[in-house]
Write a protein that holds these residues in place. Structure first.
Motif, short mmCIF file in Angstrom:
data_model
loop_
_atom_site.label_atom_id
_atom_site.label_comp_id
_atom_site.label_asym_id
_atom_site.label_seq_id
_atom_site.Cartn_x
_atom_site.Cartn_y
_atom_site.Cartn_z
N LEU A 149 0.82 -1.20 0.00
CA LEU A 149 0.00 0.00 0.00
C LEU A 149 0.86 1.26 0.00
N ARG A 150 1.98 1.20 0.69
CA ARG A 150 2.88 2.35 0.69
C ARG A 150 3.41 2.64 -0.71
N GLU A 155 2.61 9.64 -2.12
CA GLU A 155 3.56 9.98 -1.07
C GLU A 155 2.92 10.99 -0.12
N GLY A 156 3.14 10.78 1.15
CA GLY A 156 2.56 11.67 2.14
C GLY A 156 1.28 11.15 2.76
N THR A 157 0.77 10.01 2.27
CA THR A 157 -0.42 9.40 2.88
C THR A 157 -0.12 9.04 4.33
N ASP A 158 -1.06 9.31 5.21
CA ASP A 158 -0.89 9.03 6.63
C ASP A 158 -0.49 7.58 6.86
N PRO A 159 0.70 7.32 7.43
CA PRO A 159 1.13 5.93 7.66
C PRO A 159 0.15 5.15 8.53
N THR A 164 -3.66 0.68 9.46
CA THR A 164 -4.97 0.18 9.87
C THR A 164 -5.74 -0.40 8.71
N LEU A 165 -5.58 0.16 7.50
CA LEU A 165 -6.25 -0.38 6.32
C LEU A 165 -5.73 -1.79 6.03
N ALA A 166 -4.40 -1.96 6.03
CA ALA A 166 -3.82 -3.27 5.74
C ALA A 166 -4.28 -4.30 6.75
#
Length: 219
Positions: A149-150, A155-159, A164-166
């Motif tokens: 997902l990363r 880039e810059g998506t909240d880690p 939590t999505l994964a």
């Protein structure tokens, strides 16, 4: 754990060098040996020595590739999951990841061989008498999915969003598997009806995530 330098199965061009080809063949032989043993024995009773013997390799060679049997399952499952991710609508994934995954499932995106492994692993009861092993595999898959997902999200998506999505998606897969296997006995050669039933369970699980777990009646 799996060899971090090894590409996921089925996601790259065939290797051209003899050494690389031998590595692929060894991994496939190990996976084939483990799957054959799972059909005859609970996973809790299967040893590395048995898997190595079935693959035609030594115990030492096995451990050159894998830390243990859970690592084999993680590699197999992540290889199938990688093929699923490769077919997902990445533009929709960034806007509405659960909808993107539900569309993939509706399009028959779950590999029958992936489900075949689930059946083999649970052929002698839940997780073959070793439920901790399957939980460990799903946890490792969650970590793998977070990494993917990363790569897929801007880039810059909240880690924390990605973490939590994964984890939530992997729990949805595990829950769908549990309910699917709790139904009629699934044969080694899955029928279209078996595949459809799993897809329905998984879609419902992802739907619960999309709705924020608000209670709904089962249709």
């Amino acid at each position: 754990m799996t060899d971090p330098t090894a590409p996921p199965r089925g996601t790259v061009d065939p290797p051209t060098g003899r050494r690389e080809l031998n590595k692929v063949r060894t991994r496939e032989a190990v996976a084939g040996s483990l799957q054959a043993l799972l059909r005859r024995h609970p996973v809790a009773e299967i040893t590395v020595d048995q898997v190595a013997e079935g693959a035609g390799i030594s115990r030492r060679t096995f451990f050159n590739y894998y830390a243990g049997l859970p690592a084999v399952l993680v590699e197999v499952f992540s290889g199938h999951a990688e093929q699923m991710v490769a077919r997902v609508d990445t533009a929709l994934l960034a806007r509405d990841p659960l909808q993107a995954l539900r569309r993939l499932v509706a399009a028959g995106g779950v590999d029958p061989d992936f489900l075949g492994w689930m059946v083999a692993l649970n052929a002698h009861g839940p997780a073959g008498g070793d439920p901790t092993l399957e939980r460990a595999v799903w946890t490792e898959l969650g970590a793998w999915f977070e990494t993917r997902l990363r790569d897929l999200f801007p880039e810059g998506t909240d880690p924390l969003y990605l973490t939590t999505l994964a984890a939530s998606v992997m729990h949805a897969f595990a829950a769908a598997e549990q309910e699917w296997l709790a139904g009629p006995t699934r044969p080694a050669s899955l029928t279209p009806q078996d595949l459809s039933a799993f897809g329905e369970h998984l879609d419902r699980a992802l739907g619960h995530l999309a709705r924020g777990w608000r209670p709904t009646s089962r249709s």
